[in-house]
Write a protein that holds these residues in place. Structure first.
Motif, PDB file in Angstrom:
ATOM      1  N   ASP A 105       0.835  -1.212   0.000  1.00  0.00           N
ATOM      2  CA  ASP A 105       0.000   0.000   0.000  1.00  0.00           C
ATOM      3  C   ASP A 105       0.870   1.261   0.000  1.00  0.00           C
ATOM      4  O   ASP A 105       0.550   2.245  -0.674  1.00  0.00           O
ATOM      5  CB  ASP A 105      -0.937   0.020   1.213  1.00  0.00           C
ATOM      6  CG  ASP A 105      -2.123  -0.928   1.029  1.00  0.00           C
ATOM      7  OD1 ASP A 105      -2.332  -1.385  -0.118  1.00  0.00           O
ATOM      8  OD2 ASP A 105      -2.819  -1.205   2.016  1.00  0.00           O
ATOM      9  N   ARG A 129      -9.325   2.484  -3.976  1.00  0.00           N
ATOM     10  CA  ARG A 129      -9.943   1.198  -4.316  1.00  0.00           C
ATOM     11  C   ARG A 129      -8.895   0.119  -4.573  1.00  0.00           C
ATOM     12  O   ARG A 129      -9.157  -1.070  -4.418  1.00  0.00           O
ATOM     13  CB  ARG A 129     -10.828   1.341  -5.563  1.00  0.00           C
ATOM     14  CG  ARG A 129     -12.216   1.728  -5.251  1.00  0.00           C
ATOM     15  CD  ARG A 129     -13.069   0.519  -4.865  1.00  0.00           C
ATOM     16  NE  ARG A 129     -14.330   0.917  -4.268  1.00  0.00           N
ATOM     17  CZ  ARG A 129     -14.871   0.358  -3.175  1.00  0.00           C
ATOM     18  NH1 ARG A 129     -14.260  -0.610  -2.545  1.00  0.00           N
ATOM     19  NH2 ARG A 129     -16.022   0.756  -2.710  1.00  0.00           N
ATOM     20  N   SER A 132      -5.369  -2.300   0.045  1.00  0.00           N
ATOM     21  CA  SER A 132      -5.972  -3.366   0.851  1.00  0.00           C
ATOM     22  C   SER A 132      -7.251  -2.808   1.486  1.00  0.00           C
ATOM     23  O   SER A 132      -7.401  -1.580   1.606  1.00  0.00           O
ATOM     24  CB  SER A 132      -5.015  -3.792   1.954  1.00  0.00           C
ATOM     25  OG  SER A 132      -4.822  -2.700   2.834  1.00  0.00           O
ATOM     26  N   GLU A 133      -8.139  -3.712   1.916  1.00  0.00           N
ATOM     27  CA  GLU A 133      -9.432  -3.239   2.404  1.00  0.00           C
ATOM     28  C   GLU A 133      -9.268  -2.302   3.605  1.00  0.00           C
ATOM     29  O   GLU A 133      -9.920  -1.274   3.709  1.00  0.00           O
ATOM     30  CB  GLU A 133     -10.314  -4.430   2.774  1.00  0.00           C
ATOM     31  CG  GLU A 133     -11.767  -3.996   2.864  1.00  0.00           C
ATOM     32  CD  GLU A 133     -12.629  -4.936   3.650  1.00  0.00           C
ATOM     33  OE1 GLU A 133     -12.176  -6.053   3.968  1.00  0.00           O
ATOM     34  OE2 GLU A 133     -13.766  -4.515   3.975  1.00  0.00           O
ATOM     35  N   ARG A 134      -8.329  -2.645   4.505  1.00  0.00           N
ATOM     36  CA  ARG A 134      -8.168  -1.833   5.697  1.00  0.00           C
ATOM     37  C   ARG A 134      -7.676  -0.419   5.366  1.00  0.00           C
ATOM     38  O   ARG A 134      -8.154   0.565   5.905  1.00  0.00           O
ATOM     39  CB  ARG A 134      -7.222  -2.502   6.679  1.00  0.00           C
ATOM     40  CG  ARG A 134      -7.472  -1.967   8.062  1.00  0.00           C
ATOM     41  CD  ARG A 134      -6.693  -2.724   9.053  1.00  0.00           C
ATOM     42  NE  ARG A 134      -5.272  -2.439   8.859  1.00  0.00           N
ATOM     43  CZ  ARG A 134      -4.397  -2.481   9.842  1.00  0.00           C
ATOM     44  NH1 ARG A 134      -4.793  -2.807  11.041  1.00  0.00           N
ATOM     45  NH2 ARG A 134      -3.139  -2.224   9.619  1.00  0.00           N
ATOM     46  N   TYR A 136      -8.120   1.105   2.556  1.00  0.00           N
ATOM     47  CA  TYR A 136      -9.228   1.788   1.891  1.00  0.00           C
ATOM     48  C   TYR A 136     -10.201   2.360   2.939  1.00  0.00           C
ATOM     49  O   TYR A 136     -10.601   3.524   2.874  1.00  0.00           O
ATOM     50  CB  TYR A 136      -9.967   0.818   0.960  1.00  0.00           C
ATOM     51  CG  TYR A 136     -11.238   1.394   0.409  1.00  0.00           C
ATOM     52  CD1 TYR A 136     -11.208   2.409  -0.549  1.00  0.00           C
ATOM     53  CD2 TYR A 136     -12.485   0.958   0.868  1.00  0.00           C
ATOM     54  CE1 TYR A 136     -12.376   2.979  -1.032  1.00  0.00           C
ATOM     55  CE2 TYR A 136     -13.655   1.515   0.386  1.00  0.00           C
ATOM     56  CZ  TYR A 136     -13.600   2.526  -0.556  1.00  0.00           C
ATOM     57  OH  TYR A 136     -14.757   3.084  -1.020  1.00  0.00           O
ATOM     58  N   LEU A 137     -10.518   1.537   3.933  1.00  0.00           N
ATOM     59  CA  LEU A 137     -11.458   1.995   4.963  1.00  0.00           C
ATOM     60  C   LEU A 137     -10.848   3.143   5.774  1.00  0.00           C
ATOM     61  O   LEU A 137     -11.542   4.062   6.202  1.00  0.00           O
ATOM     62  CB  LEU A 137     -11.846   0.836   5.893  1.00  0.00           C
ATOM     63  CG  LEU A 137     -12.690  -0.256   5.232  1.00  0.00           C
ATOM     64  CD1 LEU A 137     -12.947  -1.402   6.210  1.00  0.00           C
ATOM     65  CD2 LEU A 137     -14.023   0.296   4.729  1.00  0.00           C
ATOM     66  N   ARG A 140     -11.273   6.341   3.850  1.00  0.00           N
ATOM     67  CA  ARG A 140     -12.677   6.793   3.991  1.00  0.00           C
ATOM     68  C   ARG A 140     -12.897   7.468   5.343  1.00  0.00           C
ATOM     69  O   ARG A 140     -13.492   8.539   5.433  1.00  0.00           O
ATOM     70  CB  ARG A 140     -13.649   5.609   3.924  1.00  0.00           C
ATOM     71  CG  ARG A 140     -13.949   5.091   2.557  1.00  0.00           C
ATOM     72  CD  ARG A 140     -15.264   4.299   2.554  1.00  0.00           C
ATOM     73  NE  ARG A 140     -16.386   5.192   2.348  1.00  0.00           N
ATOM     74  CZ  ARG A 140     -16.790   5.628   1.160  1.00  0.00           C
ATOM     75  NH1 ARG A 140     -16.189   5.227   0.065  1.00  0.00           N
ATOM     76  NH2 ARG A 140     -17.802   6.455   1.058  1.00  0.00           N
ATOM     77  N   GLY A 274     -15.153   1.486   8.537  1.00  0.00           N
ATOM     78  CA  GLY A 274     -16.247   0.677   8.017  1.00  0.00           C
ATOM     79  C   GLY A 274     -17.608   1.041   8.575  1.00  0.00           C
ATOM     80  O   GLY A 274     -18.535   0.237   8.527  1.00  0.00           O
TER      81      GLY A 274
END
Ligand code: AMP
Length: 387
Positions: A105, A129, A132-134, A136-137, A140, A274
């Motif tokens: 990342d 996007r 990694s999901e974390r 990305y969150l 946000r 999230g």
């Protein structure tokens, strides 16, 4: 030189304090019965509930606002947060450090900086996007907390100077006495320099000219310089003009929670990943006088400003604080003329108007940084023009 200031928010008071220290004859007009705008607080049930902003300065002592406050002798202590931040994801907490992000990342971030320099224009959503999901969150949650927007609402290049400044100055600090201590001290500086702060005096119109005129109820006054702290849209209306293509404001809601025991337990930000709420801080860990017990300030960006969004935020808070003894003492939504930001982050319109010595400061006319740091940079630009 006479300076008339419209609005006693942070930008107006900061500009007024500097100008009065430089020998300007300063008069501030505020339509409400109190000074400080969205950067002050009221005692409620034994807690200092802020009128808008969090009791927090994004880059602490070393940032643009901290520096300006020191320069003009504003006597406020700022406690830098330690740790700077933490994540909350799926009920688990983890300190925010450089190691919180995968090497891949970090590599993608550096690559995006490079591609951006070479001309690639993407939104933060398009960039994040691919993380990694974390991560990305986290993007946000950070944008929700700091700007009340989501990643698709901001272009990547707009975050670059903010990222650099965070590297330079570090994370947030909490002013002892909260935001009110800052604005009260600025007001005192103006008054001790012979300036005036006139409460319950709404500016009804501004007329530009060799001497600019400010119209109040049944009275007009003349100034060499006018500084408006009410954003470009309202300033245009006061000038009798329309601002047809004014960018949108950002909306949000702040929940003030009184809690018997500390939940966060430190002075940094707890980023909530999230969820609809973006984050929270517990300022009573820095200044116990801000609340009878402990106080959480929780921020949620609003998409549409609907009741359903707030119901969802309240549900999340109850779920996160399950097992604690707490009371939600204030739910304040920020939109319209009392928004989170008068201009959505990244769309600020500069401090000048088409009239030479009529300027706009505040959160619709920020420099390249977040929240009150951006306001300080905007005021600095106006001062560079004037002094
Ligand atoms: P802030 O919203 O914190 O940037 O502060 C702006 C301040 O300007 C608030 O305290 C408003 O009440 C005040 N304000 C807005 N419109 C006017 C006006 N026409 N005349 C005087 N004060 C105003």
């Amino acid at each position: 030189m006479k300076a008339g200031i419209v609005g006693a928010g942070l930008g107006g008071l900061l500009a007024g304090a500097y100008l009065s220290s430089e020998g300007f004859d300063v008069e501030v007009f505020e339509k409400l019965p109190f000074a400080g705008g969205r950067f002050t607080s009221f005692s409620y049930k034994g807690y200092e509930v802020s009128t808008g902003a969090l009791h927090m300065i994004p880059h602490g002592k070393r940032g643009p606002l901290g520096r300006m406050l020191r320069e003009i002798g504003c006597d406020v202590e700022i406690v830098d947060s330690k740790p700077e931040g933490e994540f909350l994801l799926n009920g688990e907490r983890e300190l925010l450090t450089k190691e919180s992000f995968t090497k891949l990342d970090v590599l993608k971030l550096n690559l995006e900086f490079l591609m951006n320099k070479l001309g690639r224009k993407r939104t933060l959503e398009e960039f994040a996007r691919g993380l990694s999901e974390r991560s990305y969150l986290y993007v946000r949650s950070f944008l929700g907390w700091s700007f009340s927007i989501s990643p698709e609402q901001m272009r990547f290049e707009k975050i670059v100077p903010i990222f650099r400044r965070t590297e330079l100055y570090g994370g947030p600090g909490i002013p002892i006495g909260g935001c009110k201590a800052v604005t009260e001290s600025l007001a005192e500086i103006i008054e001790s320099n012979g300036g005036g702060i006139h409460l319950r005096r709404e500016v009804k119109a501004i007329k530009p000219g060799e001497k600019h005129k400010i119209f109040l109820d049944g009275e007009e006054r003349k100034y060499d310089v006018i500084i408006s702290d009410v954003g470009h849209k309202i300033t245009s209306e006061l000038l009798g003009e329309k601002h047809a293509d004014h960018p949108p404001e950002s909306k949000g809601v702040k929940y003030t929670v009184a809690i018997d025991e500390p939940f966060i337990g430190h002075t940094g930000v707890l980023f909530v990943l999230g969820k609809s709420i973006a984050g929270m801080n517990e300022v009573t860990n820095a200044d116990e006088n801000l609340g009878r017990k402990h106080m959480l300030q929780i921020h949620q960006p609003l998409r549409n400003g609907t009741k359903e969004e707030i119901v969802q935020g309240l549900r999340e808070i109850r779920e996160i604080l399950r097992g604690y003894s707490f009371e939600i003492i204030a739910v304040q939504s920020y939109k319209g003329d009392w928004p989170v930001n008068r201009v959505m982050a990244g769309m600020d319109m500069g401090n000048r108007t088409k009239y030479g010595s009529i300027y706009v400061v505040g959160d619709g006319a920020k420099g390249d940084d977040i929240e009150v740091e951006g306001i300080a940079l905007g005021v600095r630009k106006v001062l560079e023009d004037l002094l």
